[in-house]
Motif scaffolding. Structure first.
Motif, PDB file in Angstrom:
ATOM      1  N   SER A   6       0.841  -1.191   0.000  1.00 30.70           N
ATOM      2  CA  SER A   6       0.000   0.000   0.000  1.00 30.70           C
ATOM      3  C   SER A   6       0.876   1.241   0.000  1.00 30.70           C
ATOM      4  O   SER A   6       1.965   1.245   0.581  1.00 30.70           O
ATOM      5  CB  SER A   6      -0.904   0.025   1.235  1.00 30.70           C
ATOM      6  OG  SER A   6      -1.782  -1.068   1.250  1.00 30.70           O
TER       7      SER A   6
ATOM      8  N   ILE B 189       0.874   7.687 -10.141  1.00 29.22           N
ATOM      9  CA  ILE B 189       1.617   6.997  -9.084  1.00 29.22           C
ATOM     10  C   ILE B 189       2.419   5.860  -9.702  1.00 29.22           C
ATOM     11  O   ILE B 189       1.901   5.083 -10.505  1.00 29.22           O
ATOM     12  CB  ILE B 189       0.689   6.417  -8.013  1.00 29.22           C
ATOM     13  CG1 ILE B 189      -0.230   7.506  -7.464  1.00 29.22           C
ATOM     14  CG2 ILE B 189       1.512   5.772  -6.888  1.00 29.22           C
ATOM     15  CD1 ILE B 189       0.488   8.653  -6.791  1.00 29.22           C
TER      16      ILE B 189
ATOM     17  N   GLY C 142      -6.928   6.044 -12.804  1.00 30.77           N
ATOM     18  CA  GLY C 142      -6.881   4.601 -12.596  1.00 30.77           C
ATOM     19  C   GLY C 142      -7.252   3.801 -13.829  1.00 30.77           C
ATOM     20  O   GLY C 142      -7.223   2.571 -13.803  1.00 30.77           O
TER      21      GLY C 142
ATOM     22  N   SER D 114      -3.425  -0.754  -8.497  1.00 37.04           N
ATOM     23  CA  SER D 114      -4.770  -0.195  -8.428  1.00 37.04           C
ATOM     24  C   SER D 114      -4.740   1.004  -7.496  1.00 37.04           C
ATOM     25  O   SER D 114      -3.764   1.210  -6.773  1.00 37.04           O
ATOM     26  CB  SER D 114      -5.781  -1.239  -7.935  1.00 37.04           C
ATOM     27  OG  SER D 114      -5.449  -1.680  -6.621  1.00 37.04           O
ATOM     28  N   ARG D 115      -5.800   1.778  -7.553  1.00 41.08           N
ATOM     29  CA  ARG D 115      -5.856   2.937  -6.681  1.00 41.08           C
ATOM     30  C   ARG D 115      -7.260   3.149  -6.162  1.00 41.08           C
ATOM     31  O   ARG D 115      -8.240   2.817  -6.849  1.00 41.08           O
ATOM     32  CB  ARG D 115      -5.346   4.189  -7.388  1.00 41.08           C
ATOM     33  CG  ARG D 115      -6.167   4.667  -8.568  1.00 41.08           C
ATOM     34  CD  ARG D 115      -5.410   5.740  -9.360  1.00 41.08           C
ATOM     35  NE  ARG D 115      -5.124   6.910  -8.545  1.00 41.08           N
ATOM     36  CZ  ARG D 115      -4.141   7.778  -8.804  1.00 41.08           C
ATOM     37  NH1 ARG D 115      -3.350   7.599  -9.841  1.00 41.08           N
ATOM     38  NH2 ARG D 115      -3.958   8.820  -8.025  1.00 41.08           N
ATOM     39  N   ASP D 116      -7.349   3.712  -4.976  1.00 42.22           N
ATOM     40  CA  ASP D 116      -8.612   4.099  -4.377  1.00 42.22           C
ATOM     41  C   ASP D 116      -8.452   5.567  -3.985  1.00 42.22           C
ATOM     42  O   ASP D 116      -7.919   5.877  -2.916  1.00 42.22           O
ATOM     43  CB  ASP D 116      -8.919   3.223  -3.156  1.00 42.22           C
ATOM     44  CG  ASP D 116     -10.287   3.504  -2.571  1.00 42.22           C
ATOM     45  OD1 ASP D 116     -10.843   4.589  -2.829  1.00 42.22           O
ATOM     46  OD2 ASP D 116     -10.793   2.636  -1.846  1.00 42.22           O
ATOM     47  N   ASN D 117      -8.879   6.437  -4.868  1.00 47.94           N
ATOM     48  CA  ASN D 117      -8.671   7.866  -4.610  1.00 47.94           C
ATOM     49  C   ASN D 117      -9.460   8.342  -3.390  1.00 47.94           C
ATOM     50  O   ASN D 117      -9.062   9.300  -2.728  1.00 47.94           O
ATOM     51  CB  ASN D 117      -9.047   8.684  -5.846  1.00 47.94           C
ATOM     52  CG  ASN D 117      -7.981   8.589  -6.925  1.00 47.94           C
ATOM     53  OD1 ASN D 117      -6.892   8.059  -6.722  1.00 47.94           O
ATOM     54  ND2 ASN D 117      -8.292   9.123  -8.100  1.00 47.94           N
TER      55      ASN D 117
ATOM     56  N   THR E 199      -5.013   6.219  -1.569  1.00 47.76           N
ATOM     57  CA  THR E 199      -4.088   5.097  -1.450  1.00 47.76           C
ATOM     58  C   THR E 199      -3.979   4.362  -2.785  1.00 47.76           C
ATOM     59  O   THR E 199      -4.963   4.235  -3.513  1.00 47.76           O
ATOM     60  CB  THR E 199      -4.563   4.120  -0.361  1.00 47.76           C
ATOM     61  OG1 THR E 199      -4.655   4.818   0.889  1.00 47.76           O
ATOM     62  CG2 THR E 199      -3.586   2.956  -0.196  1.00 47.76           C
ATOM     63  N   VAL E 200      -2.767   3.912  -3.065  1.00 47.78           N
ATOM     64  CA  VAL E 200      -2.499   3.087  -4.242  1.00 47.78           C
ATOM     65  C   VAL E 200      -1.951   1.758  -3.754  1.00 47.78           C
ATOM     66  O   VAL E 200      -1.221   1.704  -2.759  1.00 47.78           O
ATOM     67  CB  VAL E 200      -1.508   3.786  -5.184  1.00 47.78           C
ATOM     68  CG1 VAL E 200      -1.111   2.879  -6.331  1.00 47.78           C
ATOM     69  CG2 VAL E 200      -2.106   5.081  -5.700  1.00 47.78           C
ATOM     70  N   TYR E 201      -2.294   0.698  -4.471  1.00 45.02           N
ATOM     71  CA  TYR E 201      -1.911  -0.647  -4.065  1.00 45.02           C
ATOM     72  C   TYR E 201      -1.087  -1.329  -5.160  1.00 45.02           C
ATOM     73  O   TYR E 201      -1.219  -1.020  -6.346  1.00 45.02           O
ATOM     74  CB  TYR E 201      -3.153  -1.484  -3.788  1.00 45.02           C
ATOM     75  CG  TYR E 201      -4.097  -0.875  -2.789  1.00 45.02           C
ATOM     76  CD1 TYR E 201      -5.197  -0.133  -3.212  1.00 45.02           C
ATOM     77  CD2 TYR E 201      -3.880  -1.023  -1.428  1.00 45.02           C
ATOM     78  CE1 TYR E 201      -6.068   0.444  -2.299  1.00 45.02           C
ATOM     79  CE2 TYR E 201      -4.744  -0.451  -0.505  1.00 45.02           C
ATOM     80  CZ  TYR E 201      -5.826   0.271  -0.944  1.00 45.02           C
ATOM     81  OH  TYR E 201      -6.678   0.847  -0.036  1.00 45.02           O
TER      82      TYR E 201
ATOM     83  N   CYS F 136       7.011   3.872  -3.566  1.00 49.69           N
ATOM     84  CA  CYS F 136       6.010   4.520  -4.404  1.00 49.69           C
ATOM     85  C   CYS F 136       6.408   5.978  -4.582  1.00 49.69           C
ATOM     86  O   CYS F 136       7.118   6.552  -3.747  1.00 49.69           O
ATOM     87  CB  CYS F 136       4.609   4.380  -3.826  1.00 49.69           C
ATOM     88  SG  CYS F 136       4.310   5.218  -2.263  1.00 49.69           S
TER      89      CYS F 136
END
Length: 123
Positions: free
Chosen positions: A21, A34, A55, A71-74, A78-80, A96
């Motif tokens: 993460s 990212i 994304g 992947s990302r969750d804006n 957070t980016v994974y 990152c």
């Protein structure tokens, strides 16, 4: 203070999985590309994967294609990086980084960097 903090590294056996993460604080990642990078002992840092600000587009190094997923969750800022079928050669410090941009066509020009998380793949 603008920060990126990586987490999720550790020791895993060959063939195993880890999810890294990258959490941002002090700024929103919505308008940032990212990238995930890694540096193995005695080797230069290399770009592993990157993701567009929306994304919708991703990019992978040939060495990780088909095994890693970014992947990302804006909403969570957070980016994974999901890493499957890990190999000993994936052992490295993973970083990152972010740059203000829409598309991820290259790994250059990153403005912000995390301090890294260590991934060790060994039996």
């Amino acid at each position: 203070q603008l920060q990126l903090v990586e987490s999720g590294g550790g020791l895993v056996q060959p063939g195993g999985s880890l999810r890294l993460s990258c959490a941002a604080s002090g700024f929103t990642l919505d308008y940032y590309v990212i990238g995930w990078f890694r540096q193995a002992p005695g080797k230069e840092r290399e770009g592993v994967s990157c993701i567009s600000s929306s994304g919708g587009a991703t990019n992978y190094a040939d060495s990780v294609k088909g095994r890693f997923t970014i992947s990302r969750d804006n909403a969570k800022n957070t980016v994974y990086l999901q890493m499957n079928s890990l190999k000993p050669e994936d052992t490295a410090v993973y970083y990152c980084a972010a740059r203000p941009d829409y598309f991820c066509s290259h790994y250059y020009g990153m403005n912000y960097w995390g301090k890294g998380t260590v991934v060790t793949v060994s039996s």
